[in-house]
Design an enzyme around this catalytic site. Structure first.
Site, PDB file in Angstrom:
ATOM      1  CG  HIS A 124      -7.349   4.090  -1.945  1.00  0.00           C
ATOM      2  ND1 HIS A 124      -6.906   3.534  -3.116  1.00  0.00           N
ATOM      3  CD2 HIS A 124      -6.249   4.191  -1.148  1.00  0.00           C
ATOM      4  CE1 HIS A 124      -5.614   3.318  -3.047  1.00  0.00           C
ATOM      5  NE2 HIS A 124      -5.187   3.704  -1.853  1.00  0.00           N
TER       6      HIS A 124
ATOM      7  CG  ASP B  73      -5.532   5.862   2.607  1.00  0.00           C
ATOM      8  OD1 ASP B  73      -4.555   5.466   3.279  1.00  0.00           O
ATOM      9  OD2 ASP B  73      -5.409   6.303   1.443  1.00  0.00           O
TER      10      ASP B  73
ATOM     11  CG  ASP C 181      -1.801   1.271   1.216  1.00  0.00           C
ATOM     12  OD1 ASP C 181      -2.283   1.635   0.133  1.00  0.00           O
ATOM     13  OD2 ASP C 181      -1.967   1.873   2.273  1.00  0.00           O
TER      14      ASP C 181
END
Length: 472
Positions: free
Chosen positions: A249, A322, A173
Site C-alpha cells: 500500500h 488490503d 503486516d
C-alpha cells in the site's frame, strides 16, 4: 447442466469464443459484452479468522473474494493468535477456535479449515507467516516453527490441504518490521526463500495524514516521511542482502520516487498500491469520516495523483485491496479510537476501472494485469494461460464468415487449475455494501457509481460464483 456464454472476448488476444462452464443451472447467455481473463489474485487480505470472526470469517471473506472476481488470495498473519507457527496456549484470545478444531497452531488450523468446518471455500488461498513472534516486534520468529509449512519442504509428509494452502510469504503486516529484529528477519527470509511483504509505514502518534485536513479536524497528523523512512531503510537492506522486498500500500510521491530509483538500480523491489489510494485523498475524511481512516492514511491530492502516475508508468507492480473488515460500531468510535482499514474485495475492480481506465490512465488489459497476472507472479503461482488452454482444449466450429472456437471447461482436467474471471468491462453499477458477501460494511465507496464488474468466477474449471442473469 452448463452455463454457455456466446461470443465472449479473450482479454489479451481479442479472439471471440464460446465458453461452456459446468454449473448448477442450464443457461445460454449472449456474452458479446463480456471479457474472459485469468482470475484476479490479491496478496493482501485480512479475514480475521481465528480470533475476530465477529468481523469476518474464512467463509465470508472467501465469498467476498469470489464475488469480486478473485480466485486466489494471501491471508495476512495478524490473526488472533498471530500466525507465527508457535503452538497456541489454552486461554489466550482465539486459542479455543484452533484447539477445539483439533489443531495446535494457527497455520495448521487455516490449512485444514475446510476439513475442520466441513465447508468448501470458493477461492484458493496461501498463508503469510509473522516476521516476529506474536507480531509483537520484539523477537524474530524461529524458522524451525514454520518452515515445515512451506510447499517445497518435506512434501511426502503433507496432506492435500497443506499442499493446497502453503506458507509463501513473511510479514508483520499492520506494522513494519522493527529495527531491533530487522537483520534476523532478513536472515530468515533468505534462509527460507520466502519474500518479505513489508508494511512500509510506521508512526507512534497520529491518526490521519498531517496537513490542512488533520488541522481542520483537530486530529493529530501522520507525516508523509513515516512511509519513506521504511521504504529507504528496506531498499538499503535489499541492496545489502539481495532479499526480495515487496512494499505494501505505497501512498506517497516521495516513496514512489525512491522505489523508481531502486528499480532502476536493478534491486529486487516490488510494490503495490490499493484502490483507495488512487480514488481518494485525505479530503475524503471530511465526507466519510472514519470510514476513510486507514493505515497508511489517505494522503494529499498531490500524492493521489502521484500514485496514479506510478500505476501508469509501471512503478506500481500490482493492485491489492488490503481488505480489512471491522464492525460499524468500531468505526463509529472517532478518529483517535476507530480501527484502521476498509473492505475492498467486492468493489476493487469497479473502483479501479472507474478511476484508472475511464480516466484514461491505463487500458482494460493493463488493469487485468495489475489485478491478475502481476500478483500471481509475485505469489509464485502458475497463472492460467488462456492461449494455451484454448490451443489444447478448444474445438473449432466453422461459421458463416469465420471459424469460432468453443471451450468446454467440462472437458478440462480439474488438476489443470484453470481459474478465470468473466468481466463486463463497461457495466455501470452502484456500490451497495448492504449486498456485499463480506460480513463487514466498512467502506467509503457505498453509493459510488462505478464501471466494470466481475460477473462470474471460475475455479478449477468450475463455476464458483455467478451474478449472470441475477440481481446482485
Amino acid at each position: 447442466m452448463t452455463l454457455t456464454l456466446h461470443d465472449i472476448k479473450v482479454w489479451n488476444t481479442g479472439e471471440v469464443i464460446d465458453l461452456i462452464v459446468p454449473s448448477d443451472a442450464d443457461k445460454t447467455v449472449d456474452a458479446s459484452a463480456m471479457t474472459i481473463a485469468p482470475g484476479f489474485e490479491d496478496p493482501h487480505v485480512h479475514f480475521r479468522d481465528p480470533g475476530q470472526t465477529y468481523k469476518e470469517s474464512m467463509v465470508s471473506g472467501c465469498a467476498a473474494a469470489a464475488s469480486g472476481g478473485y480466485t486466489n488470495v494471501l491471508i495476512m498473519p495478524n490473526t488472533v493468535p498471530a500466525m507465527d507457527g508457535v503452538k497456541v496456549t489454552a486461554g489466550e484470545p482465539g486459542a479455543s477456535e484452533v484447539l477445539d478444531a483439533g489443531f495446535d497452531t494457527v497455520i495448521d488450523y487455516l490449512q485444514h479449515y475446510e476439513q475442520a468446518h466441513d465447508v468448501t471455500l470458493p477461492v484458493r488461498y496461501d498463508l503469510c507467516v509473522c516476521a516476529s513472534k506474536g507480531r509483537a516486534g520484539k523477537e524474530a520468529t524461529d524458522v524451525a516453527d514454520w518452515i515445515g509449512y512451506l510447499p517445497e519442504h518435506d512434501d511426502d509428509n503433507k496432506d492435500a490441504y497443506q499442499l493446497a494452502h502453503p506458507v509463501t510469504a513473511i510479514s508483520d503486516d499492520g506494522s513494519a518490521v522493527t529495527p531491533e529484529i530487522l537483520d534476523p528477519v532478513f536472515d530468515n527470509v533468505k534462509e527460507s526463500g520466502l519474500y518479505l511483504i513489508e508494511h512500509c509505514e510506521h508512526h507512534d502518534t497520529g491518526a490521519v495524514n498531517e496537513g490542512p485536513v488533520s488541522r481542520e479536524l483537530g486530529v493529530p497528523g501522520i507525516p508523509e516521511d513515516t512511509e519513506l523512512k521504511i521504504v529507504e531503510r528496506d531498499i538499503e537492506m535489499a541492496r545489502k542482502t539481495g532479499v526480495h522486498v515487496h512494499f505494501q500500500h505505497v501512498s506517497t510521491a516521495i516513496s514512489f520516487d525512491a522505489i523508481r530509483k531502486a528499480k532502476a538500480e536493478g534491486l529486487p523491489i516490488t510494490c503495490e498500491t490499493a484502490p483507495h489510494y488512487v480514488a481518494l485523498c485525505d479530503e475524503a475524511l471530511l465526507k466519510y469520516g472514519t470510514l476513510a481512516k486507514m493505515n497508511p492514511p489517505l494522503r494529499s491530492e498531490e500524492d493521489r495523483k502521484a500514485t496514479i502516475a506510478a500505476v501508469a508508468d509501471g512503478t506500481v507492480d500490482l493492485l491489492a485491496t488490503d481488505h480489512a473488515p471491522h464492525t460499524m460500531e468500531e468505526k463509529e468510535l472517532g478518529f483517535l479510537d476507530a480501527p484502521n482499514g476498509i473492505i475492498g474485495l467486492e468493489c476493487a475492480y469497479g473502483v479501479c476501472h472507474k478511476i484508472l481506465v475511464d480516466g484514461g490512465f491505463i487500458s482494460d488489459e493493463r488493469l487485468i494485469e495489475l489485478m491478475s497476472t502481476a500478483p500471481a507472479e509475485l505469489m509464485g503461482h502458475d497463472k492460467t494461460d488462456l492461449t494455451a488452454v484454448l490451443d489444447e482444449y478448444a474445438d473449432a466450429v466453422p461459421g458463416d464468415d469465420d471459424t469460432k472456437r468453443v471451450l468446454d471447461l467440462g472437458k478440462v482436467p480439474a488438476d489443470d487449475n484453470v481459474d478465470l474471471v468473466v468481466l463486463n468491462t463497461n457495466e455501470e453499477w452502484t456500490v451497495d455494501p448492504e449486498r456485499f458477501h463480506s460480513s463487514a460494511r466498512n467502506t467509503p465507496f457505498g453509493g459510488w457509481q462505478v464501471t466494470g464488474r466481475p460477473l462470474a468466477t471460475i475455479i478449477g474449471s468450475k463455476l464458483a460464483f455467478s451474478r449472470i442473469d441475477k440481481e446482485d
